[in-house]
Design a protein around this motif. Structure first.
Motif, PDB file in Angstrom:
ATOM      1  N   ALA A 184       0.832  -1.207   0.000  1.00  0.00           N
ATOM      2  CA  ALA A 184       0.000   0.000   0.000  1.00  0.00           C
ATOM      3  C   ALA A 184       0.865   1.255   0.000  1.00  0.00           C
ATOM      4  CB  ALA A 184      -0.936   0.001   1.205  1.00  0.00           C
ATOM      5  N   THR A 185       1.949   1.234   0.751  1.00  0.00           N
ATOM      6  CA  THR A 185       2.855   2.383   0.794  1.00  0.00           C
ATOM      7  C   THR A 185       3.524   2.575  -0.556  1.00  0.00           C
ATOM      8  OG1 THR A 185       3.259   2.015   3.140  1.00  0.00           O
ATOM      9  CG2 THR A 185       4.857   3.375   1.962  1.00  0.00           C
ATOM     10  N   VAL A 186       3.956   1.496  -1.162  1.00  0.00           N
ATOM     11  CA  VAL A 186       4.581   1.579  -2.479  1.00  0.00           C
ATOM     12  C   VAL A 186       3.584   2.129  -3.504  1.00  0.00           C
ATOM     13  CG1 VAL A 186       5.602   0.231  -4.358  1.00  0.00           C
ATOM     14  CG2 VAL A 186       6.268  -0.232  -1.995  1.00  0.00           C
ATOM     15  N   ASP A 187       2.347   1.648  -3.448  1.00  0.00           N
ATOM     16  CA  ASP A 187       1.317   2.149  -4.359  1.00  0.00           C
ATOM     17  C   ASP A 187       1.090   3.651  -4.178  1.00  0.00           C
ATOM     18  OD1 ASP A 187       0.978  -0.367  -5.401  1.00  0.00           O
ATOM     19  OD2 ASP A 187      -0.936  -0.760  -4.392  1.00  0.00           O
ATOM     20  N   ARG A 188       1.060   4.110  -2.909  1.00  0.00           N
ATOM     21  CA  ARG A 188       0.878   5.549  -2.660  1.00  0.00           C
ATOM     22  C   ARG A 188       2.038   6.351  -3.222  1.00  0.00           C
ATOM     23  NH1 ARG A 188      -0.940   3.770   2.293  1.00  0.00           N
ATOM     24  NH2 ARG A 188       0.993   4.355   3.324  1.00  0.00           N
ATOM     25  N   LEU A 189       3.248   5.848  -3.063  1.00  0.00           N
ATOM     26  CA  LEU A 189       4.421   6.555  -3.592  1.00  0.00           C
ATOM     27  C   LEU A 189       4.380   6.615  -5.118  1.00  0.00           C
ATOM     28  CD1 LEU A 189       7.221   5.120  -1.268  1.00  0.00           C
ATOM     29  CD2 LEU A 189       6.295   7.448  -1.269  1.00  0.00           C
ATOM     30  N   ILE A 190       4.013   5.515  -5.731  1.00  0.00           N
ATOM     31  CA  ILE A 190       3.915   5.478  -7.194  1.00  0.00           C
ATOM     32  C   ILE A 190       2.841   6.440  -7.666  1.00  0.00           C
ATOM     33  CG2 ILE A 190       3.250   4.020  -9.155  1.00  0.00           C
ATOM     34  CD1 ILE A 190       4.585   1.668  -7.592  1.00  0.00           C
ATOM     35  N   LEU A 191       1.694   6.430  -6.996  1.00  0.00           N
ATOM     36  CA  LEU A 191       0.601   7.325  -7.371  1.00  0.00           C
ATOM     37  C   LEU A 191       1.012   8.782  -7.193  1.00  0.00           C
ATOM     38  CD1 LEU A 191      -2.283   7.730  -8.321  1.00  0.00           C
ATOM     39  CD2 LEU A 191      -3.020   7.509  -5.944  1.00  0.00           C
ATOM     40  N   ARG A 192       1.689   9.086  -6.108  1.00  0.00           N
ATOM     41  CA  ARG A 192       2.137  10.460  -5.869  1.00  0.00           C
ATOM     42  C   ARG A 192       3.093  10.927  -6.962  1.00  0.00           C
ATOM     43  NH1 ARG A 192       5.551  11.815  -0.775  1.00  0.00           N
ATOM     44  NH2 ARG A 192       6.842  13.274  -1.878  1.00  0.00           N
ATOM     45  N   GLN A 193       4.009  10.061  -7.368  1.00  0.00           N
ATOM     46  CA  GLN A 193       4.939  10.414  -8.444  1.00  0.00           C
ATOM     47  C   GLN A 193       4.197  10.601  -9.759  1.00  0.00           C
ATOM     48  OE1 GLN A 193       7.846   7.293  -8.308  1.00  0.00           O
ATOM     49  NE2 GLN A 193       8.966   8.213  -6.617  1.00  0.00           N
ATOM     50  N   ALA A 194       3.218   9.764 -10.024  1.00  0.00           N
ATOM     51  CA  ALA A 194       2.442   9.887 -11.262  1.00  0.00           C
ATOM     52  C   ALA A 194       1.605  11.162 -11.241  1.00  0.00           C
ATOM     53  CB  ALA A 194       1.550   8.653 -11.455  1.00  0.00           C
ATOM     54  N   LEU A 195       0.981  11.483 -10.102  1.00  0.00           N
ATOM     55  CA  LEU A 195       0.199  12.716  -9.984  1.00  0.00           C
ATOM     56  C   LEU A 195       1.066  13.945 -10.242  1.00  0.00           C
ATOM     57  CD1 LEU A 195      -2.069  12.090  -6.852  1.00  0.00           C
ATOM     58  CD2 LEU A 195      -2.850  12.504  -9.195  1.00  0.00           C
ATOM     59  N   ALA A 196       2.302  13.901  -9.788  1.00  0.00           N
ATOM     60  CA  ALA A 196       3.207  15.037  -9.967  1.00  0.00           C
ATOM     61  C   ALA A 196       3.506  15.300 -11.446  1.00  0.00           C
ATOM     62  CB  ALA A 196       4.509  14.793  -9.199  1.00  0.00           C
ATOM     63  N   ARG A 197       3.325  14.300 -12.278  1.00  0.00           N
ATOM     64  CA  ARG A 197       3.633  14.450 -13.705  1.00  0.00           C
ATOM     65  C   ARG A 197       2.414  14.851 -14.540  1.00  0.00           C
ATOM     66  NH1 ARG A 197       7.192   9.715 -15.620  1.00  0.00           N
ATOM     67  NH2 ARG A 197       7.477  11.141 -17.373  1.00  0.00           N
ATOM     68  N   LEU A 198       1.246  15.001 -13.905  1.00  0.00           N
ATOM     69  CA  LEU A 198       0.067  15.486 -14.612  1.00  0.00           C
ATOM     70  C   LEU A 198       0.157  17.001 -14.756  1.00  0.00           C
ATOM     71  CD1 LEU A 198      -2.819  13.526 -12.836  1.00  0.00           C
ATOM     72  CD2 LEU A 198      -1.745  13.008 -15.033  1.00  0.00           C
ATOM     73  N   THR A 199      -0.613  17.549 -15.704  1.00  0.00           N
ATOM     74  CA  THR A 199      -0.691  19.003 -15.800  1.00  0.00           C
ATOM     75  C   THR A 199      -1.411  19.521 -14.558  1.00  0.00           C
ATOM     76  OG1 THR A 199      -2.837  19.050 -16.916  1.00  0.00           O
ATOM     77  CG2 THR A 199      -0.881  18.851 -18.333  1.00  0.00           C
ATOM     78  N   PRO A 200      -1.217  20.782 -14.207  1.00  0.00           N
ATOM     79  CA  PRO A 200      -1.892  21.309 -13.011  1.00  0.00           C
ATOM     80  C   PRO A 200      -3.412  21.166 -13.064  1.00  0.00           C
ATOM     81  CG  PRO A 200      -0.165  22.814 -13.703  1.00  0.00           C
ATOM     82  CD  PRO A 200      -0.266  21.747 -14.767  1.00  0.00           C
ATOM     83  N   ARG A 201      -4.040  21.396 -14.207  1.00  0.00           N
ATOM     84  CA  ARG A 201      -5.499  21.274 -14.317  1.00  0.00           C
ATOM     85  C   ARG A 201      -5.939  19.818 -14.157  1.00  0.00           C
ATOM     86  NH1 ARG A 201      -8.741  25.717 -13.992  1.00  0.00           N
ATOM     87  NH2 ARG A 201     -10.035  25.378 -15.799  1.00  0.00           N
ATOM     88  N   GLN A 202      -5.193  18.881 -14.781  1.00  0.00           N
ATOM     89  CA  GLN A 202      -5.537  17.467 -14.649  1.00  0.00           C
ATOM     90  C   GLN A 202      -5.406  17.024 -13.197  1.00  0.00           C
ATOM     91  OE1 GLN A 202      -2.886  15.554 -17.421  1.00  0.00           O
ATOM     92  NE2 GLN A 202      -4.340  15.726 -19.121  1.00  0.00           N
ATOM     93  N   ARG A 203      -4.355  17.462 -12.554  1.00  0.00           N
ATOM     94  CA  ARG A 203      -4.146  17.087 -11.158  1.00  0.00           C
ATOM     95  C   ARG A 203      -5.260  17.659 -10.291  1.00  0.00           C
ATOM     96  NH1 ARG A 203       1.647  17.176  -8.129  1.00  0.00           N
ATOM     97  NH2 ARG A 203       0.945  16.246  -6.199  1.00  0.00           N
TER      98      ARG A 203
END
Length: 178
Positions: free
Chosen positions: A94-113
């Motif tokens: 679960a922690t690894v998934d959260r870290l992966i998701l956080r990194q992926a969210l950081a790569r979205l455009t500001p509006r998408q995020r």
């Protein structure tokens, strides 16, 4: 009667949820605190008018999204690294998934995020999200679709999460049609 009557109570009642949204937008606890401080100053400045209109939370969310997008337009002097530190600790899945998701969210455009945070973390409807972002319902749907597609590409190991997210609206529509 103080012009800030109710402001302290509003902040105390909504601080945790607003801080969580700020963190999800910025991906950094310190930037989230800065974002909250900046936004709450604006809210305090307009507090009497917001109370009269009955819209303090909507204004606060919109101000947070707008401030976040404005910050993203500025050039950053330092770029956070998407690579994990070399000497990490063991984490559960679960922690690894959260870290992966956080990194992926950081790569979205500001509006998408912003759309992802409002729709799926704040659990707002498409209409409420459109109102906060000041855009059409179609734009929210389009941004959500593109953001989920981008998240699937950036974090394929989490694709089951995004499939579940997209299945829910169609199930709700089927129930409403019957």
């Amino acid at each position: 009667m103080d012009r800030y009557d109710g402001f302290r109570e509003f902040v105390l009642a909504r601080q945790q949820a607003l801080t969580r949204s700020a963190y999800l937008l910025t991906g950094d606890a310190h930037l989230a605190e800065d974002l909250m401080q900046s936004v709450l100053l604006k809210v305090a400045k307009h507090w009497p008018r917001l109370v009269l209109r009955g819209t303090p939370e909507a204004y606060t969310r919109k101000a947070m999204i707008n401030q976040y997008i404005s910050w993203q337009r500025r050039k950053r002097l330092e770029s956070p690294s998407a690579d994990p530190p070399e000497h990490g600790h063991a984490h559960d899945d679960a922690t690894v998934d959260r870290l992966i998701l956080r990194q992926a969210l950081a790569r979205l455009t500001p509006r998408q995020r912003a759309v992802i945070v409002l729709r799926f973390y704040e659990d707002l409807s498409e209409r409420e999200t459109a109102e906060i972002l000041g855009c059409s319902l179609g734009t929210v749907k389009s941004q959500t679709h593109h953001a989920l597609g981008r998240l699937r590409a950036l974090a394929p190991e989490l694709s089951q999460w995004f499939t579940e997210i997209e299945e829910v609206p169609s199930e709700q529509a089927a129930r409403g049609a019957g």
